[in-house]
Design a protein around this motif. Sequence first.
Motif, PDB file in Angstrom:
ATOM      1  N   GLY A   1       0.786  -1.055  -0.024  1.00  0.00           N
ATOM      2  CA  GLY A   1      -0.029  -0.068   0.196  1.00  0.00           C
ATOM      3  C   GLY A   1       0.971   1.166  -0.126  1.00  0.00           C
ATOM      4  O   GLY A   1       0.359   2.424  -0.212  1.00  0.00           O
ATOM      5  N   SER A   2       2.365   1.021   0.102  1.00  0.00           N
ATOM      6  CA  SER A   2       3.009   2.371   0.159  1.00  0.00           C
ATOM      7  C   SER A   2       3.785   2.447  -1.183  1.00  0.00           C
ATOM      8  O   SER A   2       4.467   1.445  -1.445  1.00  0.00           O
ATOM      9  CB  SER A   2       4.090   2.389   1.378  1.00  0.00           C
ATOM     10  N   ASP A   3       3.871   3.476  -1.870  1.00  0.00           N
ATOM     11  CA  ASP A   3       4.757   3.663  -3.009  1.00  0.00           C
ATOM     12  C   ASP A   3       5.594   4.758  -2.726  1.00  0.00           C
ATOM     13  O   ASP A   3       6.300   5.358  -3.792  1.00  0.00           O
ATOM     14  CB  ASP A   3       3.792   3.873  -4.045  1.00  0.00           C
ATOM     15  N   SER A   4       6.080   4.943  -1.456  1.00  0.00           N
ATOM     16  CA  SER A   4       7.318   5.769  -1.392  1.00  0.00           C
ATOM     17  C   SER A   4       8.727   5.267  -1.945  1.00  0.00           C
ATOM     18  O   SER A   4       8.619   4.193  -2.209  1.00  0.00           O
ATOM     19  CB  SER A   4       7.522   6.295   0.252  1.00  0.00           C
ATOM     20  N   GLU A   5       9.497   6.335  -2.234  1.00  0.00           N
ATOM     21  CA  GLU A   5      10.818   6.140  -2.747  1.00  0.00           C
ATOM     22  C   GLU A   5      11.458   5.133  -2.072  1.00  0.00           C
ATOM     23  O   GLU A   5      11.969   4.059  -2.637  1.00  0.00           O
ATOM     24  CB  GLU A   5      11.411   7.343  -3.256  1.00  0.00           C
ATOM     25  N   SER A   6      11.475   5.486  -0.690  1.00  0.00           N
ATOM     26  CA  SER A   6      12.248   4.601   0.215  1.00  0.00           C
ATOM     27  C   SER A   6      11.738   3.190   0.266  1.00  0.00           C
ATOM     28  O   SER A   6      12.582   2.324   0.325  1.00  0.00           O
ATOM     29  CB  SER A   6      12.320   5.099   1.617  1.00  0.00           C
ATOM     30  N   ASP A   7      10.530   3.196   0.276  1.00  0.00           N
ATOM     31  CA  ASP A   7       9.978   1.773   0.186  1.00  0.00           C
ATOM     32  C   ASP A   7      10.253   0.841  -0.960  1.00  0.00           C
ATOM     33  O   ASP A   7      10.631  -0.305  -1.054  1.00  0.00           O
ATOM     34  CB  ASP A   7       8.486   1.610   0.472  1.00  0.00           C
ATOM     35  N   ILE A   8      10.099   1.580  -2.208  1.00  0.00           N
ATOM     36  CA  ILE A   8      10.397   0.950  -3.547  1.00  0.00           C
ATOM     37  C   ILE A   8      12.123   0.421  -3.410  1.00  0.00           C
ATOM     38  O   ILE A   8      12.452  -0.419  -3.675  1.00  0.00           O
ATOM     39  CB  ILE A   8      10.237   1.955  -4.617  1.00  0.00           C
ATOM     40  N   VAL A   9      12.930   1.434  -3.073  1.00  0.00           N
ATOM     41  CA  VAL A   9      14.406   1.277  -2.959  1.00  0.00           C
ATOM     42  C   VAL A   9      14.736   0.104  -2.249  1.00  0.00           C
ATOM     43  O   VAL A   9      15.381  -0.998  -2.500  1.00  0.00           O
ATOM     44  CB  VAL A   9      15.042   2.561  -2.744  1.00  0.00           C
ATOM     45  N   SER A  10      14.009   0.021  -1.017  1.00  0.00           N
ATOM     46  CA  SER A  10      14.356  -1.081  -0.017  1.00  0.00           C
ATOM     47  C   SER A  10      13.999  -2.400  -0.498  1.00  0.00           C
ATOM     48  O   SER A  10      14.407  -3.592   0.012  1.00  0.00           O
ATOM     49  CB  SER A  10      13.805  -0.671   1.462  1.00  0.00           C
ATOM     50  N   GLY A  11      12.767  -2.408  -1.099  1.00  0.00           N
ATOM     51  CA  GLY A  11      12.226  -3.732  -1.615  1.00  0.00           C
ATOM     52  C   GLY A  11      13.024  -4.117  -2.856  1.00  0.00           C
ATOM     53  O   GLY A  11      13.451  -5.169  -2.746  1.00  0.00           O
ATOM     54  N   LEU A  12      13.475  -3.423  -3.705  1.00  0.00           N
ATOM     55  CA  LEU A  12      14.301  -3.805  -4.662  1.00  0.00           C
ATOM     56  C   LEU A  12      15.848  -4.287  -4.100  1.00  0.00           C
ATOM     57  O   LEU A  12      16.367  -5.081  -4.566  1.00  0.00           O
ATOM     58  CB  LEU A  12      14.520  -2.770  -5.639  1.00  0.00           C
ATOM     59  N   ASP A  13      16.223  -3.352  -3.186  1.00  0.00           N
ATOM     60  CA  ASP A  13      17.585  -3.779  -2.438  1.00  0.00           C
ATOM     61  C   ASP A  13      17.522  -5.162  -1.826  1.00  0.00           C
ATOM     62  O   ASP A  13      18.386  -5.956  -1.715  1.00  0.00           O
ATOM     63  CB  ASP A  13      18.067  -2.731  -1.655  1.00  0.00           C
ATOM     64  N   ALA A  14      16.146  -5.499  -1.243  1.00  0.00           N
ATOM     65  CA  ALA A  14      16.149  -6.884  -0.457  1.00  0.00           C
ATOM     66  C   ALA A  14      16.053  -7.996  -1.794  1.00  0.00           C
ATOM     67  O   ALA A  14      16.080  -9.129  -1.099  1.00  0.00           O
ATOM     68  CB  ALA A  14      14.769  -6.805   0.168  1.00  0.00           C
ATOM     69  N   GLY A  15      15.862  -7.804  -3.061  1.00  0.00           N
ATOM     70  CA  GLY A  15      15.954  -8.698  -4.136  1.00  0.00           C
ATOM     71  C   GLY A  15      14.820  -8.872  -4.918  1.00  0.00           C
ATOM     72  O   GLY A  15      14.716  -9.753  -5.484  1.00  0.00           O
ATOM     73  N   ALA A  16      13.722  -8.203  -4.702  1.00  0.00           N
ATOM     74  CA  ALA A  16      12.650  -8.080  -5.370  1.00  0.00           C
ATOM     75  C   ALA A  16      12.962  -7.482  -6.563  1.00  0.00           C
ATOM     76  O   ALA A  16      13.845  -6.833  -6.794  1.00  0.00           O
ATOM     77  CB  ALA A  16      11.632  -7.532  -4.679  1.00  0.00           C
ATOM     78  N   ASN A  17      12.184  -8.185  -7.580  1.00  0.00           N
ATOM     79  CA  ASN A  17      12.506  -7.827  -9.026  1.00  0.00           C
ATOM     80  C   ASN A  17      11.680  -6.783  -9.734  1.00  0.00           C
ATOM     81  O   ASN A  17      11.794  -6.108 -10.649  1.00  0.00           O
ATOM     82  CB  ASN A  17      12.073  -9.090  -9.876  1.00  0.00           C
ATOM     83  N   ASP A  18      10.359  -6.622  -8.896  1.00  0.00           N
ATOM     84  CA  ASP A  18       9.495  -5.338  -9.230  1.00  0.00           C
ATOM     85  C   ASP A  18       8.672  -5.052  -8.078  1.00  0.00           C
ATOM     86  O   ASP A  18       8.614  -5.908  -7.204  1.00  0.00           O
ATOM     87  CB  ASP A  18       8.518  -5.991 -10.331  1.00  0.00           C
TER      88      ASP A  18
END
Length: 238
Positions: free
Chosen positions: A87-104
């Motif tokens: 539910g959160s689309d903040s830049e920090s959340d997106i970056v942390s998700g991708l840094d954790a290994g998510a593809n999208d």
Amino acid sequence: MTGPRPVLIVDDDPALSATLAEQLALEGEFATVEAPTLAAADAALMAEGARFDLVLLDIRLPDGDGREFCARLRRLGLRMPVIMLTGSDSESDIVSGLDAGANDYIAKPFRLNELLARMRAQLRAYDSSEDAVFKVGPYLFRPAAKQLHDPARNKRVRLTEKEAAILKFLYRAGGRPVPRNVLLNDVWGYNSNVTTHTLETHIYRLRQKIEPNPGEARLLVTEAGGYRLEPALDTQDA
């Protein structure tokens, strides 16, 4: 003709999870398993014979953070695509998700067609990558490397491009028989010079490489009008 792609939905919203599962199954393209917690997701992924081609993963679950879970999957060597749903689309959340290994990463609420397009794009990339690994009998099959590896016997089997393509297409059929003409069209495309004899020759050579007893095939089985793969069969115990 290919079988549905197994997808794990990890989300604690039962309405959203059920709706996603129903919509993804409509065209027969995906087969879903739902997990409302990270513990349930872990159990599904680690179950004997488990196979998931893609994970839809919420960030905030009752028993933990999806980003930490994704990072752990990567440490364990699981490389299937992971798409974060949150539910959160903040830049920090997106970056942390991708840094954790998510593809999208896709924010809720989302359009189903957009999610489907992203899932298909990730699966196409994964299938052609060096990371793609499929379990076929006692072997770990890496289509991009055109190689089968039997860890128990430390045996490696080199495949030709066509042999790898045949094996991959049969695997994607999910244990269902594939007619010869369908297999021919997928592997060779439209080519008037290619006949079923060409396919049969490649099947014969493939069996010589992967079957303990090629004369009594247990892994790559002949069906009426075609062939079927038994990917879960361990030929060492058969």
